[in-house]
Scaffold this motif. Structure first.
Motif, PDB file in Angstrom:
ATOM      1  N   MET A 927      -1.340  -7.851 -24.356  1.00 31.16           N
ATOM      2  CA  MET A 927      -2.264  -8.488 -25.536  1.00 31.16           C
ATOM      3  C   MET A 927      -2.220  -7.554 -26.643  1.00 31.16           C
ATOM      4  O   MET A 927      -2.138  -8.510 -27.670  1.00 31.16           O
ATOM      5  CB  MET A 927      -3.769  -8.347 -24.894  1.00 31.16           C
ATOM      6  N   GLU A 928      -2.351  -5.973 -26.753  1.00 36.07           N
ATOM      7  CA  GLU A 928      -2.138  -5.601 -27.954  1.00 36.07           C
ATOM      8  C   GLU A 928      -0.789  -5.846 -28.843  1.00 36.07           C
ATOM      9  O   GLU A 928      -0.746  -5.802 -29.769  1.00 36.07           O
ATOM     10  CB  GLU A 928      -2.433  -4.041 -27.708  1.00 36.07           C
ATOM     11  N   LYS A 929       0.184  -5.905 -27.670  1.00 42.91           N
ATOM     12  CA  LYS A 929       1.558  -6.118 -28.254  1.00 42.91           C
ATOM     13  C   LYS A 929       1.728  -7.530 -28.669  1.00 42.91           C
ATOM     14  O   LYS A 929       2.817  -7.924 -28.840  1.00 42.91           O
ATOM     15  CB  LYS A 929       2.578  -5.671 -27.168  1.00 42.91           C
ATOM     16  N   LYS A 930       0.825  -8.614 -28.175  1.00 47.26           N
ATOM     17  CA  LYS A 930       1.065  -9.839 -28.541  1.00 47.26           C
ATOM     18  C   LYS A 930       2.313 -10.466 -27.771  1.00 47.26           C
ATOM     19  O   LYS A 930       3.020 -11.219 -28.157  1.00 47.26           O
ATOM     20  CB  LYS A 930       1.299 -10.448 -30.039  1.00 47.26           C
ATOM     21  N   LEU A 931       2.209  -9.973 -26.723  1.00 47.04           N
ATOM     22  CA  LEU A 931       3.478 -10.341 -25.661  1.00 47.04           C
ATOM     23  C   LEU A 931       2.812 -10.826 -24.268  1.00 47.04           C
ATOM     24  O   LEU A 931       3.608 -11.133 -23.391  1.00 47.04           O
ATOM     25  CB  LEU A 931       4.245  -9.176 -25.279  1.00 47.04           C
ATOM     26  N   LEU A 932       1.644 -11.151 -24.084  1.00 43.12           N
ATOM     27  CA  LEU A 932       0.962 -11.420 -22.878  1.00 43.12           C
ATOM     28  C   LEU A 932       1.655 -12.693 -22.081  1.00 43.12           C
ATOM     29  O   LEU A 932       2.144 -12.783 -21.266  1.00 43.12           O
ATOM     30  CB  LEU A 932      -0.568 -11.666 -22.850  1.00 43.12           C
ATOM     31  N   SER A 933       1.293 -13.896 -23.158  1.00 43.45           N
ATOM     32  CA  SER A 933       1.983 -15.131 -22.776  1.00 43.45           C
ATOM     33  C   SER A 933       3.655 -15.176 -22.460  1.00 43.45           C
ATOM     34  O   SER A 933       4.243 -15.317 -21.389  1.00 43.45           O
ATOM     35  CB  SER A 933       1.657 -16.179 -23.734  1.00 43.45           C
ATOM     36  N   ARG A 934       4.421 -14.219 -23.340  1.00 42.11           N
ATOM     37  CA  ARG A 934       5.968 -14.215 -23.247  1.00 42.11           C
ATOM     38  C   ARG A 934       6.181 -13.443 -22.016  1.00 42.11           C
ATOM     39  O   ARG A 934       7.049 -13.863 -21.110  1.00 42.11           O
ATOM     40  CB  ARG A 934       6.237 -13.263 -24.291  1.00 42.11           C
ATOM     41  N   HIS A 935       5.430 -12.327 -21.654  1.00 45.43           N
ATOM     42  CA  HIS A 935       5.654 -11.424 -20.382  1.00 45.43           C
ATOM     43  C   HIS A 935       5.321 -12.537 -19.198  1.00 45.43           C
ATOM     44  O   HIS A 935       6.334 -12.206 -18.243  1.00 45.43           O
ATOM     45  CB  HIS A 935       5.002 -10.205 -20.417  1.00 45.43           C
ATOM     46  N   LEU A 936       4.087 -12.951 -18.941  1.00 43.96           N
ATOM     47  CA  LEU A 936       4.053 -13.868 -18.042  1.00 43.96           C
ATOM     48  C   LEU A 936       4.959 -15.108 -17.879  1.00 43.96           C
ATOM     49  O   LEU A 936       5.280 -15.346 -16.693  1.00 43.96           O
ATOM     50  CB  LEU A 936       2.624 -14.593 -18.037  1.00 43.96           C
ATOM     51  N   LYS A 937       5.536 -15.507 -18.805  1.00 44.80           N
ATOM     52  CA  LYS A 937       6.227 -16.648 -18.719  1.00 44.80           C
ATOM     53  C   LYS A 937       7.735 -15.917 -18.035  1.00 44.80           C
ATOM     54  O   LYS A 937       8.326 -16.823 -17.338  1.00 44.80           O
ATOM     55  CB  LYS A 937       6.790 -17.094 -20.233  1.00 44.80           C
ATOM     56  N   GLN A 938       8.073 -14.922 -18.675  1.00 44.15           N
ATOM     57  CA  GLN A 938       9.398 -14.288 -17.945  1.00 44.15           C
ATOM     58  C   GLN A 938       9.085 -13.991 -16.510  1.00 44.15           C
ATOM     59  O   GLN A 938       9.916 -14.094 -15.695  1.00 44.15           O
ATOM     60  CB  GLN A 938       9.402 -13.100 -18.762  1.00 44.15           C
ATOM     61  N   LEU A 939       7.814 -13.390 -16.186  1.00 40.04           N
ATOM     62  CA  LEU A 939       7.584 -13.085 -14.686  1.00 40.04           C
ATOM     63  C   LEU A 939       7.459 -14.456 -13.698  1.00 40.04           C
ATOM     64  O   LEU A 939       8.340 -14.237 -13.065  1.00 40.04           O
ATOM     65  CB  LEU A 939       6.141 -12.550 -14.736  1.00 40.04           C
ATOM     66  N   LEU A 940       7.243 -15.561 -14.328  1.00 37.06           N
ATOM     67  CA  LEU A 940       7.031 -16.816 -13.742  1.00 37.06           C
ATOM     68  C   LEU A 940       8.566 -17.300 -13.706  1.00 37.06           C
ATOM     69  O   LEU A 940       8.591 -18.518 -13.036  1.00 37.06           O
ATOM     70  CB  LEU A 940       6.022 -17.716 -14.053  1.00 37.06           C
ATOM     71  N   SER A 941       9.333 -17.117 -14.652  1.00 40.61           N
ATOM     72  CA  SER A 941      10.541 -17.763 -14.745  1.00 40.61           C
ATOM     73  C   SER A 941      11.239 -17.289 -13.364  1.00 40.61           C
ATOM     74  O   SER A 941      12.704 -18.116 -13.222  1.00 40.61           O
ATOM     75  CB  SER A 941      11.438 -17.281 -16.012  1.00 40.61           C
ATOM     76  N   ASP A 942      11.052 -16.535 -12.898  1.00 41.70           N
ATOM     77  CA  ASP A 942      11.866 -16.076 -11.322  1.00 41.70           C
ATOM     78  C   ASP A 942      11.336 -16.944 -10.492  1.00 41.70           C
ATOM     79  O   ASP A 942      10.448 -16.792  -9.557  1.00 41.70           O
ATOM     80  CB  ASP A 942      11.787 -14.529 -11.089  1.00 41.70           C
ATOM     81  N   HIS A 943      12.040 -18.290 -10.181  1.00 39.56           N
ATOM     82  CA  HIS A 943      11.488 -19.233  -9.408  1.00 39.56           C
ATOM     83  C   HIS A 943      11.377 -18.875  -8.179  1.00 39.56           C
ATOM     84  O   HIS A 943      10.603 -19.349  -7.011  1.00 39.56           O
ATOM     85  CB  HIS A 943      12.073 -20.584  -9.768  1.00 39.56           C
ATOM     86  N   GLU A 944      12.832 -18.275  -7.818  1.00 41.38           N
ATOM     87  CA  GLU A 944      12.902 -17.972  -6.177  1.00 41.38           C
ATOM     88  C   GLU A 944      11.593 -17.000  -5.823  1.00 41.38           C
ATOM     89  O   GLU A 944      10.892 -17.365  -4.611  1.00 41.38           O
ATOM     90  CB  GLU A 944      14.236 -17.349  -5.947  1.00 41.38           C
ATOM     91  N   LEU A 945      11.346 -15.997  -6.489  1.00 40.10           N
ATOM     92  CA  LEU A 945      10.321 -14.915  -6.131  1.00 40.10           C
ATOM     93  C   LEU A 945       8.883 -15.678  -6.002  1.00 40.10           C
ATOM     94  O   LEU A 945       8.151 -15.518  -5.235  1.00 40.10           O
ATOM     95  CB  LEU A 945      10.347 -13.820  -7.445  1.00 40.10           C
ATOM     96  N   THR A 946       8.565 -16.570  -7.117  1.00 41.52           N
ATOM     97  CA  THR A 946       7.388 -17.301  -6.957  1.00 41.52           C
ATOM     98  C   THR A 946       7.191 -18.392  -5.808  1.00 41.52           C
ATOM     99  O   THR A 946       6.230 -18.318  -5.109  1.00 41.52           O
ATOM    100  CB  THR A 946       7.086 -18.291  -8.192  1.00 41.52           C
ATOM    101  N   LYS A 947       8.269 -18.735  -5.287  1.00 40.73           N
ATOM    102  CA  LYS A 947       8.353 -19.740  -4.110  1.00 40.73           C
ATOM    103  C   LYS A 947       8.136 -18.726  -2.901  1.00 40.73           C
ATOM    104  O   LYS A 947       7.530 -19.287  -1.895  1.00 40.73           O
ATOM    105  CB  LYS A 947       9.836 -20.561  -4.138  1.00 40.73           C
ATOM    106  N   LYS A 948       8.785 -17.805  -2.939  1.00 41.17           N
ATOM    107  CA  LYS A 948       8.564 -16.615  -1.837  1.00 41.17           C
ATOM    108  C   LYS A 948       7.104 -16.238  -1.650  1.00 41.17           C
ATOM    109  O   LYS A 948       6.621 -16.042  -0.530  1.00 41.17           O
ATOM    110  CB  LYS A 948       9.529 -15.565  -1.975  1.00 41.17           C
ATOM    111  N   LEU A 949       6.452 -15.968  -2.834  1.00 41.07           N
ATOM    112  CA  LEU A 949       5.284 -15.110  -2.907  1.00 41.07           C
ATOM    113  C   LEU A 949       4.110 -16.308  -2.492  1.00 41.07           C
ATOM    114  O   LEU A 949       2.900 -15.950  -2.254  1.00 41.07           O
ATOM    115  CB  LEU A 949       4.816 -14.449  -4.113  1.00 41.07           C
ATOM    116  N   TYR A 950       4.191 -17.752  -3.203  1.00 42.81           N
ATOM    117  CA  TYR A 950       3.176 -18.519  -3.082  1.00 42.81           C
ATOM    118  C   TYR A 950       3.522 -19.929  -2.390  1.00 42.81           C
ATOM    119  O   TYR A 950       4.347 -20.303  -2.199  1.00 42.81           O
ATOM    120  CB  TYR A 950       2.903 -18.821  -4.720  1.00 42.81           C
ATOM    121  N   LYS A 951       2.311 -20.395  -1.937  1.00 41.18           N
ATOM    122  CA  LYS A 951       2.343 -21.653  -0.971  1.00 41.18           C
ATOM    123  C   LYS A 951       2.403 -22.753  -2.314  1.00 41.18           C
ATOM    124  O   LYS A 951       2.148 -22.499  -3.434  1.00 41.18           O
ATOM    125  CB  LYS A 951       0.975 -21.801  -0.416  1.00 41.18           C
TER     126      LYS A 951
END
Length: 1322
Positions: A927-951
């Motif tokens: 938040m301090e670096k004004k990158l929260l949205s961008r970082h989370l977008k990058q984290l969730l862009s790994d669709h394979e990982l998200t599929k593996k971890l979430y129903k």
């Protein structure tokens, strides 16, 4: 159970009598839902990904011995069939009467009857209470016994196959005998069943469903009915008579009255508080304190008030219920607004996945310890192991206000009743000591005159007690004496009043009311003034209702500013809760006394009393602890009700039964005659005999609002914890991996009307519906969770932005500033909590306590694997140059934007020990670096990982909602947060320095040894030597906070010791904050003003909004051009000339800036150094004053303001020597002025003439002398010599107005940063 109990509801004590158990006609049916849960869990445990509950190894369902398996229980009978005001909910009652289904036992097992109570919450938020007694009856059905025997044969055969090792060679053959032997002995350890040898017993349950929670009375009714069945003598009347009596002839006691009615073997008494007492509560508080101890109860209470997720864990259903009901009752006048399921049936375990605050109770089988219990989300969980005296708290739990004194006050009451404050489990010794020497025995001894006249020194008695010893040590540090610790004398004057109930029961009543009064008193004291801060709506109720979400209902900022500092961490979070919002909404809705919510009426009357006592004394503002004074009065009311019974119900009597009915068989609960029990008497005789007729209607309504606590309109922003969300429960059907079909939309349309009705009722459904578990309904529930999370995210970001921008709006003249450091921290903590809930929703595999950090670690691992295999692309690690357009050349090498790098920074901070802490720190940093949205977008862009971890149903896999969520977070980039820098103040941070010398004038030939010292709001670096000719370096030091000044200088060595520095840049390598310190001056003897060191004041460079995230047509904000610094020698050509009006304005603005600074809350103030020495600071403005009309120096000769001041000093010193002093006051000012000039000239620092002027102004501001010095200099003859006639300093009117402006600084205590006054001691 729908329906809110209309006027047709008579005031009956009980609505239904229910019998549950084994239906011999349908036989043994496995409880599919429970079995499914166990099967899923067993298979997952085998896969190594245990989830929810894992049981001991022998507990896997199909290895379970048949006696341990769950079978379906049925509602066998209920009387009457239905009542209109409380329709019977068969699924709910069946599930909650026997939450684990049927249990089978043999004669070898213990078969003690077990009592427990439960709650059914209706759609309108009102409640129905159930009380059930479970006992065991011999199974008489031959079919059931042989079915059990068959199950055992199958189980044994299966077990042999599973546990016989393969026999490959002769050696192993010899050992198979032993193997089988051990397997058989293992089987015998399970209580096996042999039809020829064993008697089989099955559980059965009798239950009362009542509109109010008279727990003690219902327990007695059921126990006496059971006793009638098991005692050798048949009861005086058939059981039907007693059940008919309790259903149709026993009324509810009216408010403020007591009632006596007959059980099978003895009278039963219950009493109900009046409308001006605390609401009805009938569970033993004593048990909760014995199980958990005071410390744990207060911590659990704090968690409940702050609406954390709370999970109670115990082998005993009744304990779960007692703890849950006690904690919610102690909250008076507030009410728990979220999911409330004190007993969670085995088939609903998946409801723990709900991403909302909840208070649930989970049954443990007694074998598993906490480590085996895997829960979907633990970041914000308070886990209470009731049986083992253990509580696991969420991180960052603020302390309840005055906790020490509060714990002490509760402990005194408990000890008066012989209960050790640390609870009974881990303190059996002190418990037995206490019992042998009970305080109340001493008190009675004193009454009998056995103890000498000295007052009872209960303090001596308590010295033994460990909690009190700890308390005493703590309290001593605060300077308070504990010698006055009192144990309350029991106030009951039993000589005068004969109590109708037994003494033990009366003691429970007494302890309950005393503890509850102490808890209620905390809120009356804390919120004594709350009404002042309620914001009454200007429009009518209708439009207020419609715009409820946008309305502020309470002036939080003003309320908090009125509170003692130690209360703030707790209060700032409590004011954000749903329960507080609902409480205030209730207040706004009930203008007149008549329509006031009963709970609110009681609370307001108490607050009024306190106000009368205090008459707005300072005690309300200080944190002085005020003990409860209402205990005696409350006890007296109960005592009077129990001494004189107000109403007696009709005695049970023979009913008009057919001959041969009501047959008695020892040990079996008889099949009751439904014809006599299904309808009540034609006219309610008891209403005439015992109570006025208007009881019926009024009482039911009163009881509905008073004790079932109907809630008014709840805020929409937490609505997913409400009706639409809990339409059904959330069950994990991902095993079948059904597609997320569009049909869900139609399901939700179908429910829209229903939701609307529920909302109109202002309801909060606080319990999942206990039936209809179709996949579409489950999908519907999860869809509601997703929508609710998104809505909460939208409201949170909006609230945070409005609060943050509030300050900027104030500076533009709109409204008041209303955010404090505490409040900002609270809001960020609640954002972290929301992110954890979003990341926990629909999680496949639970790892660690923080779902967000676990996801980040998986991402990191994936990246490292790809990097190792060479398939790694650098997308996602962008260079800073793409994002931050720094100043023109030369520039620092850009900082890389990297999600992984930010994670590594957090991992390197040794102070953060837990996963939850790391996730929170990472969120703050982003938040301090004004990158929260961008970082989370990058984290969730790994669709394979998200599929593996979430129903499939998880929030993070709903693409539209996920996009909107990231978009909401993006709005945080509009404001500056320092939520990482200000919180992690002790960590080591690398700083990068860049010094930019002037290319012109040969600055590059510099030969001396430079040094630098950087200061910030939290500290300074000390002098750092810079290697010669090195202009860029990185060093590490403890967090300096926001940077304020840089001191830069050199040692004047070498041939060319002259250095012209343009500016210095310093960057925090973790947060990326870059500060620019402009200079534009020479450092060197004989150059400029001869300074060898300068103090530079810096400002944070604002980064430009990310180009790739949002295209924007507005041109970027231009940085204000750096003025030619004031340190350039005074010559008429190189400084813009200001007229007197502009100079006055500059002075006014500089002083105004300082005044505003001091009017802000302390934690919110910016840098005072910037206001004094910055570009439009006080020093700069006064410099303009002294430069105005200064006579032009001769050619090639620089004259500085300091030269003028030194001449003035010489003049005054000679005056004093010649003793030509006009007046004493004037003399003191002149002396002061000379002393300061001398001290600054004698400083060992080489700060140059302009540096000396800056130091003089800063010291003058600190000591409130500036206006005196201006007056002094205006009258000085030297001024006449050195200034032209038009000079401002010669115009008396302007000088007087300048003096008046500077006088406004007198009321402020100005503290100077160390770097500004280093080397001077005045």
């Amino acid at each position: 159970m729908s329906g809110g109990g209309g006027s047709s509801a008579p005031g009956r004590f009980a609505d239904y009598f229910v019998i549950c158990g084994l239906d011999t006609e349908t036989g043994l049916e496995p409880d599919e839902l429970s079995a499914l849960c166990q099967y899923i869990q067993a298979s997952k445990t085998r896969d190594g990904a245990s989830r929810f509950i894992s049981s001991a190894t022998e507990g896997e369902n199909f290895e379970q011995t048949p006696l341990r398996r769950t079978f379906k229980s049925k509602v066998l009978a209920r009387y009457p069939e239905n009542v209109e005001w409380n329709p019977f909910d068969q699924d709910a009652v069946g599930m909650l009467c026997m939450p684990k289904g049927l249990a089978f036992k043999t004669q070898a097992d213990s078969r003690e009857p077990q009592f427990h109570s439960f709650i059914i919450t209706r759609e309108d938020g009102s409640r129905t209470f159930g009380f059930s007694l479970t006992f065991f009856e011999e199974v008489t059905s031959k079919q059931i016994c042989s079915a059990m025997q068959t199950l055992y044969h199958m189980h044994n055969a299966e077990y042999d196959i599973l546990h016989t090792p393969p026999t490959n060679d002769k050696d192993s053959c010899s050992s198979t005998g032993d193997c089988n032997g051990t397997a058989v002995s293992k089987l015998q350890r399970f209580n096996s069943y042999d039809i020829s040898r064993d008697t089989l017993y099955v559980s059965k349950c009798i239950c009362l469903i009542t509109p109010m929670s008279f727990m003690k009375a219902c327990k007695k009714v059921l126990e006496q009915l059971h006793q009638a069945v098991t005692s050798p003598q048949p009861p005086p009347l058939p059981l039907e008579s007693y059940i008919y009596n309790i259903l149709y002839e026993v009324p509810l006691p009216p408010a403020g009255r007591s009632l006596k009615f007959s059980g099978v073997y003895g009278p039963i008494i219950c009493q109900r508080p009046s409308t001006n007492e605390l609401p009805l509560f009938d569970f033993p508080v004593k048990e909760v304190f014995e199980l958990l101890g005071v410390e744990n109860v207060v911590q659990l209470f704090t968690c409940a008030l702050l609406e954390f997720q709370i999970l109670l864990y115990s082998q005993h259903y009744q304990r779960l219920m007692t703890v849950a009901e006690t904690i919610t009752a102690l909250m008076f006048p507030f009410q728990w607004q979220h999911v409330y399921v004190p007993i969670l049936p085995a088939s609903l375990l998946h409801f723990l996945d709900a991403p909302v605050p909840y208070l649930m109770g989970l049954h443990s089988n007694g074998l598993d310890d906490r480590s085996k219990l895997e829960l979907p989300q633990e970041a914000n969980l308070c886990f209470v192991d009731v049986d083992n005296h253990f509580i696991e708290l969420p991180e960052d739990l603020p302390q309840f206000p005055n906790k020490l004194e509060f714990v002490q006050e509760i402990s005194e009451i408990l000890m008066a009743f012989g209960i050790p404050p640390e609870g009974n489990l881990h303190c059996s010794e002190s418990a037995s000591k206490m019992k042998s020497l009970r305080a109340c025995d001493l008190v009675s001894d004193k009454r009998n005159g056995n103890i000498a006249g000295s007052p009872l020194n209960s303090y001596e008695l308590l010295k033994e007690n460990e909690t009190i010893a700890r308390l005493q040590a703590l309290v001593k540090r605060t300077g308070v004496s504990l010698e006055k610790l009192e144990v309350r004398e029991e106030t009951s004057s039993k000589k005068d009043l004969k109590i109708q109930c037994d003494e033990e029961e009366f003691k429970i009543y007494q302890l309950n009311i005393q503890i509850r009064e102490v808890f209620a008193n905390r809120f009356t004291q804390m919120f004594a003034d709350y009404e002042v801060f309620v914001i009454q709506p200007s429009q009518d109720k209708e439009s207020w209702f419609t715009n409820r979400e946008q309305m502020q209902n309470f002036d939080k900022a003003s309320f908090l500013s009125d509170q003692p500092e130690p209360y703030l961490p707790f209060l700032s979070r409590f004011l954000e809760t749903q329960m507080f919002a609902s409480f205030i909404d209730n207040k706004i809705m009930c203008h007149d006394e008549d329509d006031k919510d009963p709970v609110l009426r009681v609370f307001d009357s108490r607050v009024d009393k306190i106000r009368l006592l205090n008459v707005r004394t300072p005690t309300l503002r200080t944190s002085m602890y005020q003990k409860c004074t209402t205990i005696d009065e409350a006890e007296k009311s109960i005592e009077l009700r129990l001494a004189k019974i107000d109403h007696t119900a009709v005695h049970p009597h023979l009913l008009d039964m057919k001959i041969g009915q009501g047959k008695y068989e020892l040990g079996f609960f008889p099949k009751l005659q439904s014809d006599v029990l299904s309808t009540g008497p034609a006219s309610n005789k008891w209403t005439k005999r015992n109570a006025p007729a208007q009881w019926r209607r009024k009482d039911r309504q009163k009881q509905h609002t008073e004790h079932l606590r109907l809630d008014n309109d709840q805020r929409e922003h937490l609505e997913f914890s409400m009706s639409e969300l809990q339409l059904q429960l959330c069950l994990d059907w991902d095993q079948h991996d059904w597609p997320f079909m569009p049909s869900i939309k139609s399901v939700s349309e179908r429910y829209l009307k229903y939701i609307q009705e529920a909302r109109n009722l202002g309801s909060t459904i606080r319990q999942p519906k206990l039936s209809n578990l179709s996949p579409s309904v489950i999908a519907q529930t999860n869809w509601k969770f997703v929508e609710g999370l998104l809505k909460e995210c939208r409201n949170k970001t909006k609230r945070m932005l409005v609060e943050k921008m509030g300050r900027e709006a104030v500076e533009l003249g709109h409204g008041e500033v209303n955010i404090t450091g505490v409040e900002e921290n609270t809001l960020i903590a609640s954002l972290c909590d929301l992110l954890e809930r979003i990341w926990s929703h629909g999680l496949q595999v639970k790892q660690g306590k923080s779902a967000l950090w676990s996801h980040l670690l998986h991402y990191l691992e994936n990246r490292q694997r790809k990097a190792a295999s060479g398939s790694f692309s650098t997308s996602g690690i962008l260079l800073d140059s793409e994002r931050r357009k720094s100043d023109t050349s030369p520039v620092m090498s850009p900082l890389r934007i990297s999600l992984i790098q930010d994670m590594r920074h957090i991992q390197n901070i040794s102070e953060i020990k837990t996963d939850v802490g790391k996730a929170r720190a990472w969120v703050r940093l982003s938040m301090e670096k004004k990158l929260l949205s961008r970082h989370l977008k990058q984290l969730l862009s790994d669709h394979e990982l998200t599929k593996k971890l979430y129903k499939r149903y998880a929030f993070l896999r709903c693409d539209d909602e996920k996009e909107q969520f990231l978009y909401h977070l993006l709005s945080f980039n509009a404001v500056d947060y320092f939520c990482f820098t200000n919180v992690f103040t002790t960590i080591l941070i690398p700083y990068h320095i860049l010094i930019v010398p002037s290319k012109k004038l040969g600055g590059s030939m510099f030969t001396a040894n430079p040094w630098i010292c950087i200061s910030g709001e939290l500290g300074e670096t000390g002098v750092l030597q810079i290697p010669r000719n090195i202009l860029e370096m990185t060093f590490e030091c403890q967090n300096l906070g926001k940077l304020t000044t840089v001191q830069i200088g050199h040692d004047n060595s070498g041939l060319y010791a002259k250095w012209l520095v343009e500016y210095v840049m310093v960057r925090n390598e973790i947060t990326g904050h870059t500060y620019k310190f402009p200079c534009g001056r020479w450092l060197g003897k004989g150059m400029d003003d001869g300074s060898l060191e300068r103090i530079l004041v810096g400002e944070l460079l604002t980064s430009h909004t990310e180009v790739d995230e949002r295209q924007c047509r507005t041109p970027p904000l231009q940085q204000s051009p750096s003025m030619i610094r004031r340190f350039v020698s005074i010559s008429p050509n190189n400084k813009p000339k200001l007229n007197t009006g502009q100079i006055q304005e500059a002075i006014g603005e500089a002083v105004n800036g300082i005044v505003k600074h001091f009017h802000k809350p302390e934690k919110e103030r910016g840098s005072l150094t910037l206001l004094l020495c910055g570009e439009s600071g006080l020093v700069s403005a006064l410099e303009q004053v002294f430069q105005h009309g200064f006579k032009s120096p001769r050619l090639f000769k620089n004259v500085f303001i300091w030269d003028f001041l030194e001449k003035a000093q010489t003049y005054y010193e000679t005056l004093e020597q010649n003793e030509m002093v006009p007046e004493e006051n004037w003399q003191t000012r002149a002396r002061n002025f000379c002393r300061f000039i001398t001290a600054i000239n004698n400083t060992p620092r080489n700060i140059g003439k302009d540096g000396k002027f800056q130091m003089l102004v800063c010291l003058g501001a600190r000591d409130h002398l500036l206006h005196h010095w201006i007056a002094l200099l205006a009258d000085c003859p030297i001024t006449a010599q050195m200034y032209e006639d038009i000079a401002l300093i010669k115009d008396h009117t302007l000088v007087n107005s300048l003096i008046r402006v500077l006088q406004t600084l007198q009321e402020f205590n100005i503290t100077l940063e160390a770097s500004l006054v280093k080397g001077i001691d005045i």
